[in-house]
Design an enzyme around this catalytic site. Structure first.
Site, PDB file in Angstrom:
ATOM      1  N   CYS A  12      -0.732   1.144   4.383  1.00 21.34           N
ATOM      2  CA  CYS A  12      -0.652   0.298   5.572  1.00 21.34           C
ATOM      3  C   CYS A  12       0.775   0.356   6.112  1.00 21.34           C
ATOM      4  CB  CYS A  12      -1.023  -1.142   5.228  1.00 21.34           C
ATOM      5  SG  CYS A  12       0.113  -1.885   4.018  1.00 21.34           S
ATOM      6  N   CYS A  96       7.080  -7.227   3.587  1.00 13.96           N
ATOM      7  CA  CYS A  96       6.177  -6.935   4.701  1.00 13.96           C
ATOM      8  C   CYS A  96       6.333  -8.014   5.774  1.00 13.96           C
ATOM      9  CB  CYS A  96       4.732  -6.894   4.204  1.00 13.96           C
ATOM     10  SG  CYS A  96       3.532  -6.717   5.544  1.00 13.96           S
ATOM     11  N   HIS A 124       1.029 -13.738  -8.951  1.00 21.74           N
ATOM     12  CA  HIS A 124       1.238 -12.560  -8.105  1.00 21.74           C
ATOM     13  C   HIS A 124       2.597 -12.683  -7.423  1.00 21.74           C
ATOM     14  CE1 HIS A 124       0.802  -9.723  -4.762  1.00 21.74           C
ATOM     15  NE2 HIS A 124      -0.123  -9.129  -5.495  1.00 21.74           N
ATOM     16  N   GLU A 126       3.733 -11.912  -4.544  1.00 20.34           N
ATOM     17  CA  GLU A 126       3.708 -12.471  -3.188  1.00 20.34           C
ATOM     18  C   GLU A 126       3.586 -13.990  -3.229  1.00 20.34           C
ATOM     19  OE1 GLU A 126       0.879 -12.759   0.727  1.00 20.34           O
ATOM     20  OE2 GLU A 126       0.747 -10.897  -0.425  1.00 20.34           O
ATOM     21  N   THR A 167      -1.760 -12.676   1.612  1.00 16.79           N
ATOM     22  CA  THR A 167      -2.215 -11.711   2.626  1.00 16.79           C
ATOM     23  C   THR A 167      -3.231 -10.697   2.112  1.00 16.79           C
ATOM     24  OG1 THR A 167      -0.385 -10.185   2.174  1.00 16.79           O
ATOM     25  CG2 THR A 167      -0.017 -11.875   3.864  1.00 16.79           C
ATOM     26  N   SER A 225      -2.615  -3.894  -8.328  1.00 18.21           N
ATOM     27  CA  SER A 225      -2.700  -3.995  -6.868  1.00 18.21           C
ATOM     28  C   SER A 225      -3.795  -4.983  -6.484  1.00 18.21           C
ATOM     29  CB  SER A 225      -2.997  -2.624  -6.254  1.00 18.21           C
ATOM     30  OG  SER A 225      -3.383  -2.755  -4.901  1.00 18.21           O
ATOM     31  N   SER A 226      -3.400  -6.105  -5.898  1.00 16.40           N
ATOM     32  CA  SER A 226      -4.367  -7.143  -5.526  1.00 16.40           C
ATOM     33  C   SER A 226      -5.408  -6.617  -4.547  1.00 16.40           C
ATOM     34  CB  SER A 226      -3.634  -8.343  -4.915  1.00 16.40           C
ATOM     35  OG  SER A 226      -4.545  -9.305  -4.437  1.00 16.40           O
ATOM     36  N   SER A 269      -1.623   0.411  -0.993  1.00 13.45           N
ATOM     37  CA  SER A 269      -0.407   0.960  -1.603  1.00 13.45           C
ATOM     38  C   SER A 269      -0.641   2.313  -2.263  1.00 13.45           C
ATOM     39  CB  SER A 269       0.157  -0.036  -2.627  1.00 13.45           C
ATOM     40  OG  SER A 269      -0.855  -0.505  -3.492  1.00 13.45           O
TER      41      SER A 269
END
Length: 314
Positions: A12, A96, A124, A126, A167, A225-226, A269
């Site tokens: 992304c 991001c 996590h 984030e 997100t 990776s979520s 990712s």
């Protein structure tokens, strides 16, 4: 046996930007460049950047004074930013921009003294960074992962309240959580649309289409990776055998038994080179055709920091 590729898939705009920041910082300043946490959650990407001179650390106490450090795409707390400033570290921020938007929502709530609820996964990076934008001890921020967590929130109905989301969550799961919040707290405020990023939403929609036509769905992405995990979960919920893989080496031949169509997608990712290596491996196992699903086009681009952008233009 046929291969069907999801669209969109893979990198992304936020991941592209984060990787570019590390690569350009290495080019401009030379190695070593320190990166706090994996810049994106993909083993292949991290190993490639290590080979170019990036040093990945979990905390700033592993970074020498006055060194260059990059914050990962997942974002960091205000406490981490303050520590970097206090120690004279030169920082390039690869957070991001869509995560930064959520950070700003939390910071506004903190400043106003509004209690905040974050929908996300505990632990996590984030979520840790987002929770760390709230500093008002007179109010507070609360993390919820399930509808049961919402039922147990120790917040009164009359209090000023707002919510935001991680997100990279499942769109379906999050909509149910938001509905539960609004049922319990009818006056709760929130973003005009949920904070799940465009790339997460698009990839989840693409995997839905993939799962309608495939008997096996392979999601290329790392275990931490979520968004990659959410893709595998979504395909599985649709009744399709779904496997999260780092690359072709993880594929077991028995997965292919009685399979006519294999669907392949990749988390935000995961680089396209890994998808193509999976395709090549499946062709050695008998796959005879490769087709791309029609999907939405993504044209989002996030700029790198100005200091590195000058070098990029050259």
């Amino acid at each position: 046996m046929n291969i069907l590729l999801a669209n969109p898939r893979g990198f992304c705009a936020g991941v592209d930007r984060a990787i570019s920041i590390v690569e350009l910082a290495l080019e401009v300043h030379g190695a070593p460049i320190y990166v706090r946490h994996e810049v994106v959650h993909n083993r292949f990407v991290v190993d490639d950047l290590k080979a170019k001179g990036a040093i990945f650390v979990e905390e700033l106490d592993e970074v020498p004074d006055s060194a260059i450090v990059i914050f990962s795409a997942h974002g960091v707390s205000q406490a981490v930013r303050q520590e970097a400033k206090r120690r004279g570290l030169k920082v390039f921020d690869a957070t991001c921009p869509l995560v930064t938007k959520v950070h700003m929502q939390v910071a506004r709530a903190s400043k106003k003294g509004t209690k905040a609820i974050l929908i996300g996964h505990q632990g996590h990076p984030e979520v840790i960074g987002t929770m760390g934008q709230y500093y008002n001890e007179q109010a507070g921020i609360f993390l919820v992962e399930t509808v049961e967590d919402i039922a147990n929130l120790p917040i009164h109905h009359h209090e000023d309240l707002t919510f935001m989301t991680q997100t990279t969550l499942s769109v379906d799961d999050t909509s149910g959580m938001i509905e539960a919040l609004k049922n319990k707290y009818p006056a709760i405020q929130g973003p005009r649309k949920n904070d799940i990023c465009y790339a997460t939403t698009n990839r989840q929609q693409a995997v839905r289409e993939l799962a309608k036509q495939a008997q096996l769905v392979l999601v290329v992405g790392s275990k931490n990776s979520s968004n990659s995990n959410r893709l595998a979960e979504l395909a599985s919920r649709m009744g399709v055998l779904a496997k999260l893989i780092d690359g072709p080496q993880d594929i077991l031949p028995e997965w292919l038994d009685n399979v006519e169509t294999i669907g392949i997608t990749a988390g935000a990712s995961a680089p396209e080179i890994l998808v193509q290596s999976v395709v090549a491996h499946l062709q050695t196992l008998g796959a005879t055709s490769v087709a791309n699903l029609v999907g939405c086009e993504e044209n989002m681009v996030f700029e790198v920091p100005k200091e590195l952008r000058v070098r990029e233009v050259k």
